[in-house]
Design a protein around this motif. Structure first.
Motif, PDB file in Angstrom:
ATOM      1  N   VAL A   1       0.849  -1.194   0.000  1.00  0.00           N
ATOM      2  CA  VAL A   1       0.000   0.000   0.000  1.00  0.00           C
ATOM      3  C   VAL A   1       0.885   1.245   0.000  1.00  0.00           C
ATOM      4  O   VAL A   1       1.881   1.319   0.722  1.00  0.00           O
ATOM      5  CB  VAL A   1      -0.939   0.004   1.235  1.00  0.00           C
ATOM      6  CG1 VAL A   1      -1.644   1.351   1.371  1.00  0.00           C
ATOM      7  CG2 VAL A   1      -1.958  -1.122   1.122  1.00  0.00           C
ATOM      8  N   ARG A   2       0.506   2.238  -0.796  1.00  0.00           N
ATOM      9  CA  ARG A   2       1.319   3.458  -0.898  1.00  0.00           C
ATOM     10  C   ARG A   2       0.779   4.611  -0.053  1.00  0.00           C
ATOM     11  O   ARG A   2       1.556   5.435   0.429  1.00  0.00           O
ATOM     12  CB  ARG A   2       1.377   3.912  -2.363  1.00  0.00           C
ATOM     13  CG  ARG A   2       2.035   2.913  -3.307  1.00  0.00           C
ATOM     14  CD  ARG A   2       1.992   3.422  -4.742  1.00  0.00           C
ATOM     15  NE  ARG A   2       2.582   2.464  -5.671  1.00  0.00           N
ATOM     16  CZ  ARG A   2       2.611   2.644  -6.991  1.00  0.00           C
ATOM     17  NH1 ARG A   2       2.069   3.738  -7.524  1.00  0.00           N
ATOM     18  NH2 ARG A   2       3.160   1.734  -7.771  1.00  0.00           N
ATOM     19  N   ARG A   3      -0.548   4.674   0.098  1.00  0.00           N
ATOM     20  CA  ARG A   3      -1.149   5.843   0.767  1.00  0.00           C
ATOM     21  C   ARG A   3      -2.282   5.413   1.692  1.00  0.00           C
ATOM     22  O   ARG A   3      -3.050   4.508   1.385  1.00  0.00           O
ATOM     23  CB  ARG A   3      -1.692   6.828  -0.276  1.00  0.00           C
ATOM     24  CG  ARG A   3      -2.432   8.056   0.312  1.00  0.00           C
ATOM     25  CD  ARG A   3      -2.808   9.048  -0.778  1.00  0.00           C
ATOM     26  NE  ARG A   3      -1.609   9.535  -1.453  1.00  0.00           N
ATOM     27  CZ  ARG A   3      -0.848  10.535  -1.013  1.00  0.00           C
ATOM     28  NH1 ARG A   3      -1.191  11.188   0.092  1.00  0.00           N
ATOM     29  NH2 ARG A   3       0.222  10.911  -1.666  1.00  0.00           N
ATOM     30  N   VAL A   4      -2.366   6.117   2.819  1.00  0.00           N
ATOM     31  CA  VAL A   4      -3.481   5.956   3.745  1.00  0.00           C
ATOM     32  C   VAL A   4      -4.282   7.251   3.745  1.00  0.00           C
ATOM     33  O   VAL A   4      -3.731   8.336   3.990  1.00  0.00           O
ATOM     34  CB  VAL A   4      -2.994   5.657   5.175  1.00  0.00           C
ATOM     35  CG1 VAL A   4      -4.176   5.637   6.150  1.00  0.00           C
ATOM     36  CG2 VAL A   4      -2.262   4.322   5.216  1.00  0.00           C
TER      37      VAL A   4
ATOM     38  N   LEU B   1       4.229   5.676   5.324  1.00  0.00           N
ATOM     39  CA  LEU B   1       3.364   5.695   4.146  1.00  0.00           C
ATOM     40  C   LEU B   1       2.931   7.132   3.849  1.00  0.00           C
ATOM     41  O   LEU B   1       2.863   7.969   4.747  1.00  0.00           O
ATOM     42  CB  LEU B   1       2.122   4.835   4.397  1.00  0.00           C
ATOM     43  CG  LEU B   1       2.347   3.337   4.626  1.00  0.00           C
ATOM     44  CD1 LEU B   1       1.045   2.666   5.025  1.00  0.00           C
ATOM     45  CD2 LEU B   1       2.919   2.679   3.376  1.00  0.00           C
ATOM     46  N   ASP B   2       2.636   7.397   2.592  1.00  0.00           N
ATOM     47  CA  ASP B   2       2.038   8.684   2.249  1.00  0.00           C
ATOM     48  C   ASP B   2       0.655   8.755   2.889  1.00  0.00           C
ATOM     49  O   ASP B   2       0.000   7.723   3.086  1.00  0.00           O
ATOM     50  CB  ASP B   2       1.893   8.832   0.728  1.00  0.00           C
ATOM     51  CG  ASP B   2       3.239   8.830   0.008  1.00  0.00           C
ATOM     52  OD1 ASP B   2       4.273   9.040   0.673  1.00  0.00           O
ATOM     53  OD2 ASP B   2       3.239   8.583  -1.209  1.00  0.00           O
ATOM     54  N   TYR B   3       0.199   9.966   3.203  1.00  0.00           N
ATOM     55  CA  TYR B   3      -1.103  10.057   3.860  1.00  0.00           C
ATOM     56  C   TYR B   3      -1.896  11.264   3.385  1.00  0.00           C
ATOM     57  O   TYR B   3      -1.349  12.290   2.963  1.00  0.00           O
ATOM     58  CB  TYR B   3      -0.955  10.098   5.386  1.00  0.00           C
ATOM     59  CG  TYR B   3      -0.103  11.224   5.938  1.00  0.00           C
ATOM     60  CD1 TYR B   3      -0.626  12.504   6.112  1.00  0.00           C
ATOM     61  CD2 TYR B   3       1.228  11.006   6.303  1.00  0.00           C
ATOM     62  CE1 TYR B   3       0.144  13.539   6.631  1.00  0.00           C
ATOM     63  CE2 TYR B   3       2.008  12.029   6.820  1.00  0.00           C
ATOM     64  CZ  TYR B   3       1.462  13.286   6.987  1.00  0.00           C
ATOM     65  OH  TYR B   3       2.237  14.314   7.492  1.00  0.00           O
TER      66      TYR B   3
ATOM     67  N   ASP C   1       4.513  10.586  -2.901  1.00  0.00           N
ATOM     68  CA  ASP C   1       5.420  11.142  -1.886  1.00  0.00           C
ATOM     69  C   ASP C   1       4.933  12.475  -1.322  1.00  0.00           C
ATOM     70  O   ASP C   1       5.673  13.142  -0.593  1.00  0.00           O
ATOM     71  CB  ASP C   1       6.854  11.310  -2.426  1.00  0.00           C
ATOM     72  CG  ASP C   1       7.452   9.995  -2.887  1.00  0.00           C
ATOM     73  OD1 ASP C   1       7.184   8.974  -2.229  1.00  0.00           O
ATOM     74  OD2 ASP C   1       8.182   9.990  -3.897  1.00  0.00           O
ATOM     75  N   GLN C   2       3.715  12.864  -1.646  1.00  0.00           N
ATOM     76  CA  GLN C   2       3.140  14.099  -1.088  1.00  0.00           C
ATOM     77  C   GLN C   2       2.118  13.738  -0.015  1.00  0.00           C
ATOM     78  O   GLN C   2       1.309  12.827  -0.190  1.00  0.00           O
ATOM     79  CB  GLN C   2       2.442  14.908  -2.189  1.00  0.00           C
ATOM     80  CG  GLN C   2       1.760  16.175  -1.687  1.00  0.00           C
ATOM     81  CD  GLN C   2       0.889  16.836  -2.750  1.00  0.00           C
ATOM     82  OE1 GLN C   2       0.648  16.265  -3.815  1.00  0.00           O
ATOM     83  NE2 GLN C   2       0.405  18.031  -2.459  1.00  0.00           N
ATOM     84  N   ASN C   3       2.174  14.440   1.093  1.00  0.00           N
ATOM     85  CA  ASN C   3       1.198  14.251   2.161  1.00  0.00           C
ATOM     86  C   ASN C   3       0.178  15.385   2.138  1.00  0.00           C
ATOM     87  O   ASN C   3       0.491  16.507   1.739  1.00  0.00           O
ATOM     88  CB  ASN C   3       1.890  14.194   3.522  1.00  0.00           C
ATOM     89  CG  ASN C   3       2.798  12.988   3.649  1.00  0.00           C
ATOM     90  OD1 ASN C   3       2.443  11.887   3.207  1.00  0.00           O
ATOM     91  ND2 ASN C   3       3.970  13.170   4.243  1.00  0.00           N
ATOM     92  N   GLN C   4      -1.044  15.081   2.570  1.00  0.00           N
ATOM     93  CA  GLN C   4      -2.130  16.059   2.555  1.00  0.00           C
ATOM     94  C   GLN C   4      -2.823  16.106   3.918  1.00  0.00           C
ATOM     95  O   GLN C   4      -3.032  15.072   4.549  1.00  0.00           O
ATOM     96  CB  GLN C   4      -3.188  15.684   1.503  1.00  0.00           C
ATOM     97  CG  GLN C   4      -2.708  15.646   0.067  1.00  0.00           C
ATOM     98  CD  GLN C   4      -3.792  15.087  -0.848  1.00  0.00           C
ATOM     99  OE1 GLN C   4      -4.367  14.025  -0.574  1.00  0.00           O
ATOM    100  NE2 GLN C   4      -4.082  15.786  -1.928  1.00  0.00           N
TER     101      GLN C   4
END
Length: 278
Positions: free
Chosen positions: A91-94, A130-132, A186-189
């Motif tokens: 998994v790449r993003r949560v 992980l990315d989020y 690779d960007q978080n929000q």
């Protein structure tokens, strides 16, 4: 209340959606057009297969009103299981539904274990590697009908001058989709989620009751002291008093400028949401 509208928005946006559920048959009845697989946050061995091939996992977790501090918490204990399984599965993003009102923790001496759980959940995600994408919503309009409403009555816990920026689950789901569409690897929000107008809880309930013409509804105010008195004897009463105290006193201000600029402005007011839904 919130998971289903978000799932629908993801489906309508063209995403390949897999739903992880404890009751596969029941969930398949709600979403016959998508893949549904078994998974249970209490059973970490069930999660690796469920998450295999998934790029982004969206989490809509909560603390039950009957839950106690020493119980298993999906947002911390379950979160640890899911993050570990997600990393193993690729998994790449949560993406995670958090809370805006949990910021009341520490204000006026307020200290509630449920808000500590929610704070820890955010910390676990940020420390996972992980990315989020984390969303901090104001009050959901949908809770008026599904949480506050009991038969023909819409219940309020006391009176408050605070004016939350009520958001519909429909509009929130649209913003989740927009966030995932624009995000880069690779960007978080992090986004504060607020609706188009600020109104008191009393006004929101009264407008809902007035516009909901299918049946005659009545708004009833319950003195907070009743739930506070029952808190030592009932986990549900304790939950009700604490969340009511936070909602009545958290000094919410508008913070969604960035959210509206990047994800679009929510469209539904309380009146429009009621007509749209009922």
């Amino acid at each position: 209340m919130i998971g289903q509208p978000v799932t629908n928005q993801l489906i309508w946006a063209g995403y390949e959606v897999r739903i992880i559920a404890r009751d596969v048959a029941k969930t398949k009845q709600l979403f016959p057009q998508v893949e549904v697989v078994f998974g249970d946050l209490r059973k970490p061995e069930s999660l690796h297969t469920a998450l295999s091939g998934v790029d982004t996992v969206y989490l809509n977790l909560s603390v039950r009103q009957t839950e106690k501090p020493g119980d298993f918490h999906t947002e911390t204990d379950g979160m640890r299981h899911l993050l570990a399984a997600g990393k193993q599965a690729g998994v790449r993003r949560v993406a995670y539904l958090s809370s805006l009102v949990m910021r009341y923790q520490g204000i006026n001496g307020f200290n509630w274990w449920v808000f500590r759980v929610k704070q820890q959940a955010v910390e676990l995600i940020k420390a996972s590697g992980l990315d989020y994408s984390i969303f901090y919503p104001s009050c959901f309009m949908d809770s008026i009908n599904q949480t506050q409403r009991v038969g023909r009555f819409v219940l309020l816990l006391g009176q408050s001058p605070v004016k939350p920026w009520y958001i519909s689950a429909h509009d929130y789901g649209s913003q989740v989709v927009s966030a995932l569409q624009i995000v880069r690897q690779d960007q978080n929000q992090e986004y504060v989620i607020q609706g188009p107008e600020a109104i008191t809880q009393t006004e929101a309930a009264e407008r809902f009751a007035r516009v909901h013409t299918n049946e005659k509804l009545r708004v009833v105010t319950i003195p907070p002291i009743l739930l506070k008195a029952g808190s030592p004897f009932s986990a549900q009463a304790s939950y009700g008093w604490h969340i009511g105290e936070a909602l009545n006193k958290y000094p919410e201000v508008f913070e969604a400028e960035k959210t509206w600029a990047e994800l679009g402005k929510p469209k539904l007011t309380i009146d429009e949401w009621t007509r749209f839904t009922f």
